[in-house]
Scaffold this active site. Sequence first.
Site, short mmCIF file in Angstrom:
data_model
loop_
_atom_site.label_atom_id
_atom_site.label_comp_id
_atom_site.label_asym_id
_atom_site.label_seq_id
_atom_site.Cartn_x
_atom_site.Cartn_y
_atom_site.Cartn_z
N GLY A 54 4.88 -6.30 0.56
CA GLY A 54 5.68 -6.12 1.75
C GLY A 54 5.28 -7.08 2.86
O GLY A 54 4.12 -7.46 2.99
N SER A 55 6.25 -7.47 3.68
CA SER A 55 5.95 -8.29 4.85
C SER A 55 5.27 -7.42 5.91
O SER A 55 5.21 -6.20 5.80
CB SER A 55 7.24 -8.90 5.41
OG SER A 55 7.82 -9.78 4.47
N GLY A 56 4.76 -8.08 6.95
CA GLY A 56 4.05 -7.36 8.00
C GLY A 56 2.55 -7.50 7.92
O GLY A 56 1.83 -6.94 8.76
N HIS A 57 2.07 -8.21 6.86
CA HIS A 57 0.63 -8.40 6.68
C HIS A 57 0.23 -9.86 6.87
O HIS A 57 -0.84 -10.27 6.41
CB HIS A 57 0.22 -7.94 5.28
CG HIS A 57 0.61 -6.54 4.96
ND1 HIS A 57 0.18 -5.45 5.69
CD2 HIS A 57 1.43 -6.03 3.99
CE1 HIS A 57 0.70 -4.34 5.19
NE2 HIS A 57 1.47 -4.66 4.16
N LYS A 105 -1.91 -6.14 -5.08
CA LYS A 105 -2.60 -5.09 -4.34
C LYS A 105 -2.21 -3.74 -4.93
O LYS A 105 -1.05 -3.52 -5.30
CB LYS A 105 -2.22 -5.12 -2.85
CG LYS A 105 -2.60 -6.42 -2.15
CD LYS A 105 -2.42 -6.33 -0.64
CE LYS A 105 -1.03 -5.93 -0.21
NZ LYS A 105 0.01 -6.88 -0.64
N ASP A 110 4.28 -2.05 -5.53
CA ASP A 110 3.89 -3.39 -5.97
C ASP A 110 3.53 -3.39 -7.45
O ASP A 110 3.94 -4.28 -8.21
CB ASP A 110 2.68 -3.88 -5.16
CG ASP A 110 3.03 -4.21 -3.71
OD1 ASP A 110 4.22 -4.18 -3.37
OD2 ASP A 110 2.10 -4.49 -2.94
N HIS A 219 -0.85 0.07 5.88
CA HIS A 219 0.51 0.49 6.22
C HIS A 219 0.48 1.67 7.20
O HIS A 219 1.50 2.29 7.43
CB HIS A 219 1.27 0.92 4.97
CG HIS A 219 1.29 -0.12 3.90
ND1 HIS A 219 0.41 -0.12 2.85
CD2 HIS A 219 2.07 -1.21 3.75
CE1 HIS A 219 0.66 -1.16 2.07
NE2 HIS A 219 1.65 -1.84 2.59
#
Length: 333
Positions: A54-57, A105, A110, A219
């Site tokens: 996921g994006s945001g990392h 991860k 994922d 998250h």
Amino acid sequence: MKKLINDPSDVVDEAVAGFGAAHADLVVVSHDPTFVRRSAAPVPGKVALVSGGGSGHEPLHAGFVGLGMLSAAVPGPVFTSPTPDPIVAATQAVDAGAGVLYIVKNYTGDVLNFETAADLAEAEGITVRTVLVDDDVAVKDSLYTAGRRGVAGTVVVEKTAGAAAERGDSLDAVAEVARRTNAATRSMGVALSAGTVPHAGEPSFTLADDEVEIGIGIHGEPGRERIPLEPVDAIVDRLLDAVTDDLGLASGERVLLFVNGMGGTPLVELYIAYRRAAEALEARGVEVYRSLVGSYVTSLEMQGMSITLTRLDDELTELWDAPVETVALRRGR
């Protein structure tokens, strides 16, 4: 919510487009489906590495695409796994015939989507191996995972495995380096405040001004406990005790000490934390042989940090020191 965005539904597409435009010397961006690959890929005779999530990392994972690390990264929506189709497309784009390693991860979405992508790629004749990263000692079998979560230690796994691929190791040998690095790596984090997912429009959790959460996930998943805010030295001691105990570190060993910011914590605070962690390790007789400080695996604008230790042997040290040229990590070039 106060963010520098246009439409929340366009955040990932516009960010990836900007990333590609800013770093066209290092990466090529595919927009349909969305993935980022090394500009030189595929590299003849070399194993390719693909990761994502996921994006945001950011800068994980696209920031580590380049010489000595990833061949491609697949960003999903914010905090949501990419689907198998873009993972397969990225795999096809970087495969040079020596096989592809997926570094994943340990989050259920994922894991499932990379498993499906591996099956689809294998059906097309591409040999794939997968290594899960599960370095977070805070909790097991959390809301998002079976087993431990994969957090900041992912950077270390991507670096050593990428260096092994760069020196020409076989697919199985690169996968073994990744598994060995993961086994030698432990992490734990703390949150002072939450990040805000753009399409949700509000913080993913709340903490009182005088509270912190020990063992938080990237998250916003719950950690081990909420406690009153303490001086940073005391917080570092809590994290470090958990990590060193789980890793079973003994006096005389060498480690990589990695203090990672969660996105909303300035470097000045991260260096204060690093100072304490280094002092505490020295007091235990553990040598800080290599170091990394900065915001490399973030959780939007979450305030907080994590501490990662990797037990180093001669080979892992050599691989960590090997040249790397990516947007987020460069040295030796």
